[in-house]
Design an enzyme around this catalytic site. Structure first.
Site, PDB file in Angstrom:
ATOM      1  N   GLU A  78     -58.898   4.769  18.097  1.00  0.00           N
ATOM      2  CA  GLU A  78     -60.008   4.653  17.226  1.00  0.00           C
ATOM      3  C   GLU A  78     -61.310   3.934  18.056  1.00  0.00           C
ATOM      4  O   GLU A  78     -62.462   4.093  17.815  1.00  0.00           O
ATOM      5  CB  GLU A  78     -59.623   3.527  16.240  1.00  0.00           C
ATOM      6  N   HIS A 116     -62.869 -25.817  10.148  1.00  0.00           N
ATOM      7  CA  HIS A 116     -63.900 -26.459  10.696  1.00  0.00           C
ATOM      8  C   HIS A 116     -64.770 -27.197   9.562  1.00  0.00           C
ATOM      9  O   HIS A 116     -65.272 -28.254   9.750  1.00  0.00           O
ATOM     10  CB  HIS A 116     -64.806 -25.038  11.108  1.00  0.00           C
TER      11      HIS A 116
END
Length: 688
Positions: free
Chosen positions: A253, A572
């Site tokens: 792909e 985060h």
């Protein structure tokens, strides 16, 4: 009996759901490997500057390079080539999974054969495009050259392919499969496949910036190949069917994404294979039609990952493609050598231009060496974090509405909390919990006042004006040595024979005088917490970063939709809550990053222009692996934001799955006193 089977199936399903939640871990970086990579970077830059023999940065500004100059073959010393080759060989020795690649041959009787292996951005830029290699038997095989003028429909600028993986289509395990295949492709070619942490949703980014959106909204299982003949224009959706998650199918792909067609559809294919049309399913014969031209002009490749297998789309189990020579076709194990040559031939000039620009921008910083960062005093560090850290190292939180978050999102939140609690002394307290508490309440005065410094220090150091935290090695196990001093009036009972405390020694530091004064201070009840975070779910795109540190009172922590794209994005957000800033805003970041200011949106440019004081680093040096670091490439408002790492160990920045080792040491350092008070308060409660 049926009831027990249902219960059994329920627990199996429950277990499988838990497995989908990614495991966050702290990976300790090997200091020797990092130092070796940096020495390799320095060696590459030395060779690069020797070849140019001038100030690279000033040269670029004064004499803009024309695109045609990329085709020139610079005179390169043979010994330099060998040095570069030895560097790359050592890099591949460090790779855990051994990669098959072609090596340069230094036979005096033949021309050097160049292969494009990845050394981040650097090595391929040193050799320049070469002319046809006369040592190759087939004159059609070109290792370099001609790629700049070759007509190509889907040529990605600088050989960089940004991509975003839809978390609603691919769970953590499938995402890892895709990323590993992309990593392999990067190692054997010069192409850079860079993952985006946030999905660009603005109109400009969707229409004018080239990037991949990897998604499978319909749940397709079969392989769906991209249209390799459609020009790049804006976002390109790529569907990887669930039955096509092998390495070879994903490589297949990627080759389509780069613009390469199936091998069995070449104009000259009838000289190598025979198509048995009667065995092909109705409606699928179009996939076997030969194309009109082939600009690559390379030998037919039975081993190509782009070749169909013998029974592709067979309606009766019989072969549909018969090779005219006894050989295997349709392999899906790895790229063939000619597959790699295809990529090299088309993208060589793009990669070369990217590499040169990168070295021109970063080598001056590399050659200037690693300078010592600015020092910060302990008082400055304490003052900087005093209004940010949570009292007693306890984060009080609750969920506003349990129905706002899906089960998986709540499990991701718990995975992040568990990771932080496991690696640090910080504790999260869910105020929604119905568990009782017998803890005595602190008075309002005790609860709001700043805690007394708990560390005993040496009055013999009083002749020093301040207390400094020398910059340590970037990867010295995250240890920051702290030198401190106090006024002459300090009682002798508070002396400490050592005037330096390493970060490790904080773990076993004995606290005496300050603790005695705090014996009456017991942790407050849950219902009397003064700082409370309320988790609120938002459907807004993006992942908003909140001001670092605890709130002053009660505050909503809005978690946007895209914060759940990656458990690392959620981590985060929570580390901001604990008081840490963005790593890429640290005072010494220019020694580790080359920011392409012209490639920044106004919003990110405004954010990046603000440098933090040295106290924000808490005595630790720059950390590429920090969970608080942005990736080197982002797409926003139609702009590709770029900040290149100066050192070659920084390419993974922004994608660390968990706290870095320095993140852990930094949090434990700034919360050491609070955690010590919490621990003593609990033990004091038990004593009384």
């Amino acid at each position: 009996m049926i009831f027990y089977k249902i219960i059994y199936i329920f627990f199996l399903l429950k277990g499988s759901i838990k497995c989908m939640i990614p495991g966050l871990s702290v990976q300790k970086v090997d200091e020797k490997i990092i130092e070796k990579k940096r020495q390799d970077t320095l060696e590459i830059c030395k060779i690069f500057e020797e070849q140019n023999n001038l100030d690279i940065r000033n040269s670029k500004e004064a004499h803009p390079r024309l695109r045609r100059n990329i085709q020139e073959n610079p005179a390169i010393n043979r010994e330099d080539l060998k040095r570069v080759e030895s560097i790359v060989e050592k890099l591949y020795d460090d790779v855990e999974e051994k990669i098959t690649y072609r090596q340069r041959s230094f036979n005096d009787s033949t021309t050097i054969k160049i292969s494009h292996r990845r050394f981040n951005f650097a090595p391929a830029s040193l050799s320049g495009p070469e002319k046809q290699d006369p040592s190759v038997d087939d004159p059609k095989i070109l290792h370099h050259g001609g790629s700049d003028t070759m007509p190509w429909t889907k040529k990605w600028h600088h050989g960089i392919v940004p991509y975003f993986i839809d978390p609603n289509s691919y769970d953590v395990q499938l995402t890892e499969v895709i990323i590993k295949a992309f990593d392999y492709f990067e190692k054997v070619t010069c192409i850079r496949l860079q993952r985006l942490r946030e999905r660009p949703l603005d109109k400009k980014s969707l229409q004018s910036v080239e990037w991949l959106y990897i998604s499978n909204p319909s749940g397709i299982r079969q392989c769906v190949h991209s249209n390799e003949r459609k020009p790049n224009q804006g976002v390109q959706m790529v569907v990887i069917g669930y039955d096509c998650m092998s390495l070879g199918e994903i490589l297949h792909e990627i080759m389509h994404v780069l613009g390469f067609s199936h091998e069995h559809t070449r104009p000259d294919r009838d000289s190598y294979i025979t198509i048995l049309w009667d065995n092909i399913k109705a409606g699928y014969k179009k996939y076997f039609s030969a194309r009109r031209d082939d600009p690559l002009n390379l030998p037919y490749d039975y081993a190509s990952v782009l070749h169909y297998p013998p029974r592709a789309f067979s309606k009766n189990g019989q072969i549909t493609i018969m090779a005219q020579h006894p050989t295997k076709i349709g392999q899906r194990e790895a790229l063939s050598e000619i597959d790699i040559l295809k990529v090299s031939k088309v993208y060589n000039a793009e990669c070369m231009e990217r590499n040169k620009e990168y070295l021109i921008e970063t080598c001056p910083s590399v050659m200037n060496g690693r300078k010592e960062g600015q020092a910060a005093t302990i008082d400055e560090i304490n003052d900087y974090f005093s209004e940010r850290i949570w009292p007693y190292g306890i984060v009080n939180y609750k969920i506003r509405d349990d129905m706002e978050f899906t089960t998986e999102e709540k499990e991701n939140i718990q995975a992040v909390i568990h990771h932080i609690e496991k690696e640090t002394c910080i504790e999260f307290r869910n105020l929604d919990s119905r568990r009782g508490s017998s803890e005595k309440e602190l008075s309002d005065e005790d609860r709001n006042k700043k805690p007394t410094k708990l560390v005993e220090i040496n009055p013999q150091q009083s002749n020093k004006d301040n207390v400094t935290l020398p910059s340590s090695s970037a990867y010295n196990n995250g240890k920051a040595k702290m030198t401190y001093s106090i006024p002459n009036s300090t009682p002798k009972t508070q002396r400490d024979t050592d005037n330096e405390i390493s970060n490790d020694s904080w773990d076993n530091l004995k606290i005496s005088k300050g603790v005695t004064r705090l014996k009456r201070n017991i942790l407050p009840l849950r219902r009397h917490a003064t700082n409370i975070l309320t988790l609120v779910r938002s459907s807004e795109p993006g992942c908003q970063c909140h001001p670092p540190g605890r709130p002053n009172g009660h505050k909503d922590l809005v978690i946007n939709n895209d914060c759940f794209n990656s458990v690392n994005d959620l981590l985060h957000v929570f580390v901001h809550v604990l008081g840490l800033d963005h790593q890429h805003n640290m005072h010494d970041r220019d020694l580790f990053l080359k920011i392409v200011w012209d490639n920044l949106t106004p919003e990110i440019k405004s954010e990046m222009s603000q440098k933090l004081p040295p106290a924000a680093a808490a005595g630790f040096t720059y950390d590429y692996q920090s969970v608080m670091h942005y990736p080197w490439l982002q797409i926003k408002d139609g702009v590709t934001n770029i900040m290149y790492p100066i050192w070659n160990d920084g390419w993974a920045m922004g994608h660390w799955q968990g706290l870095s080792y320095i993140d852990v040491r930094k949090l434990n350092l700034i919360y050491k006193e609070q955690c010590a008070m919490r621990s003593h308060s609990v033990s004091s409660k038990q004593l009384f």
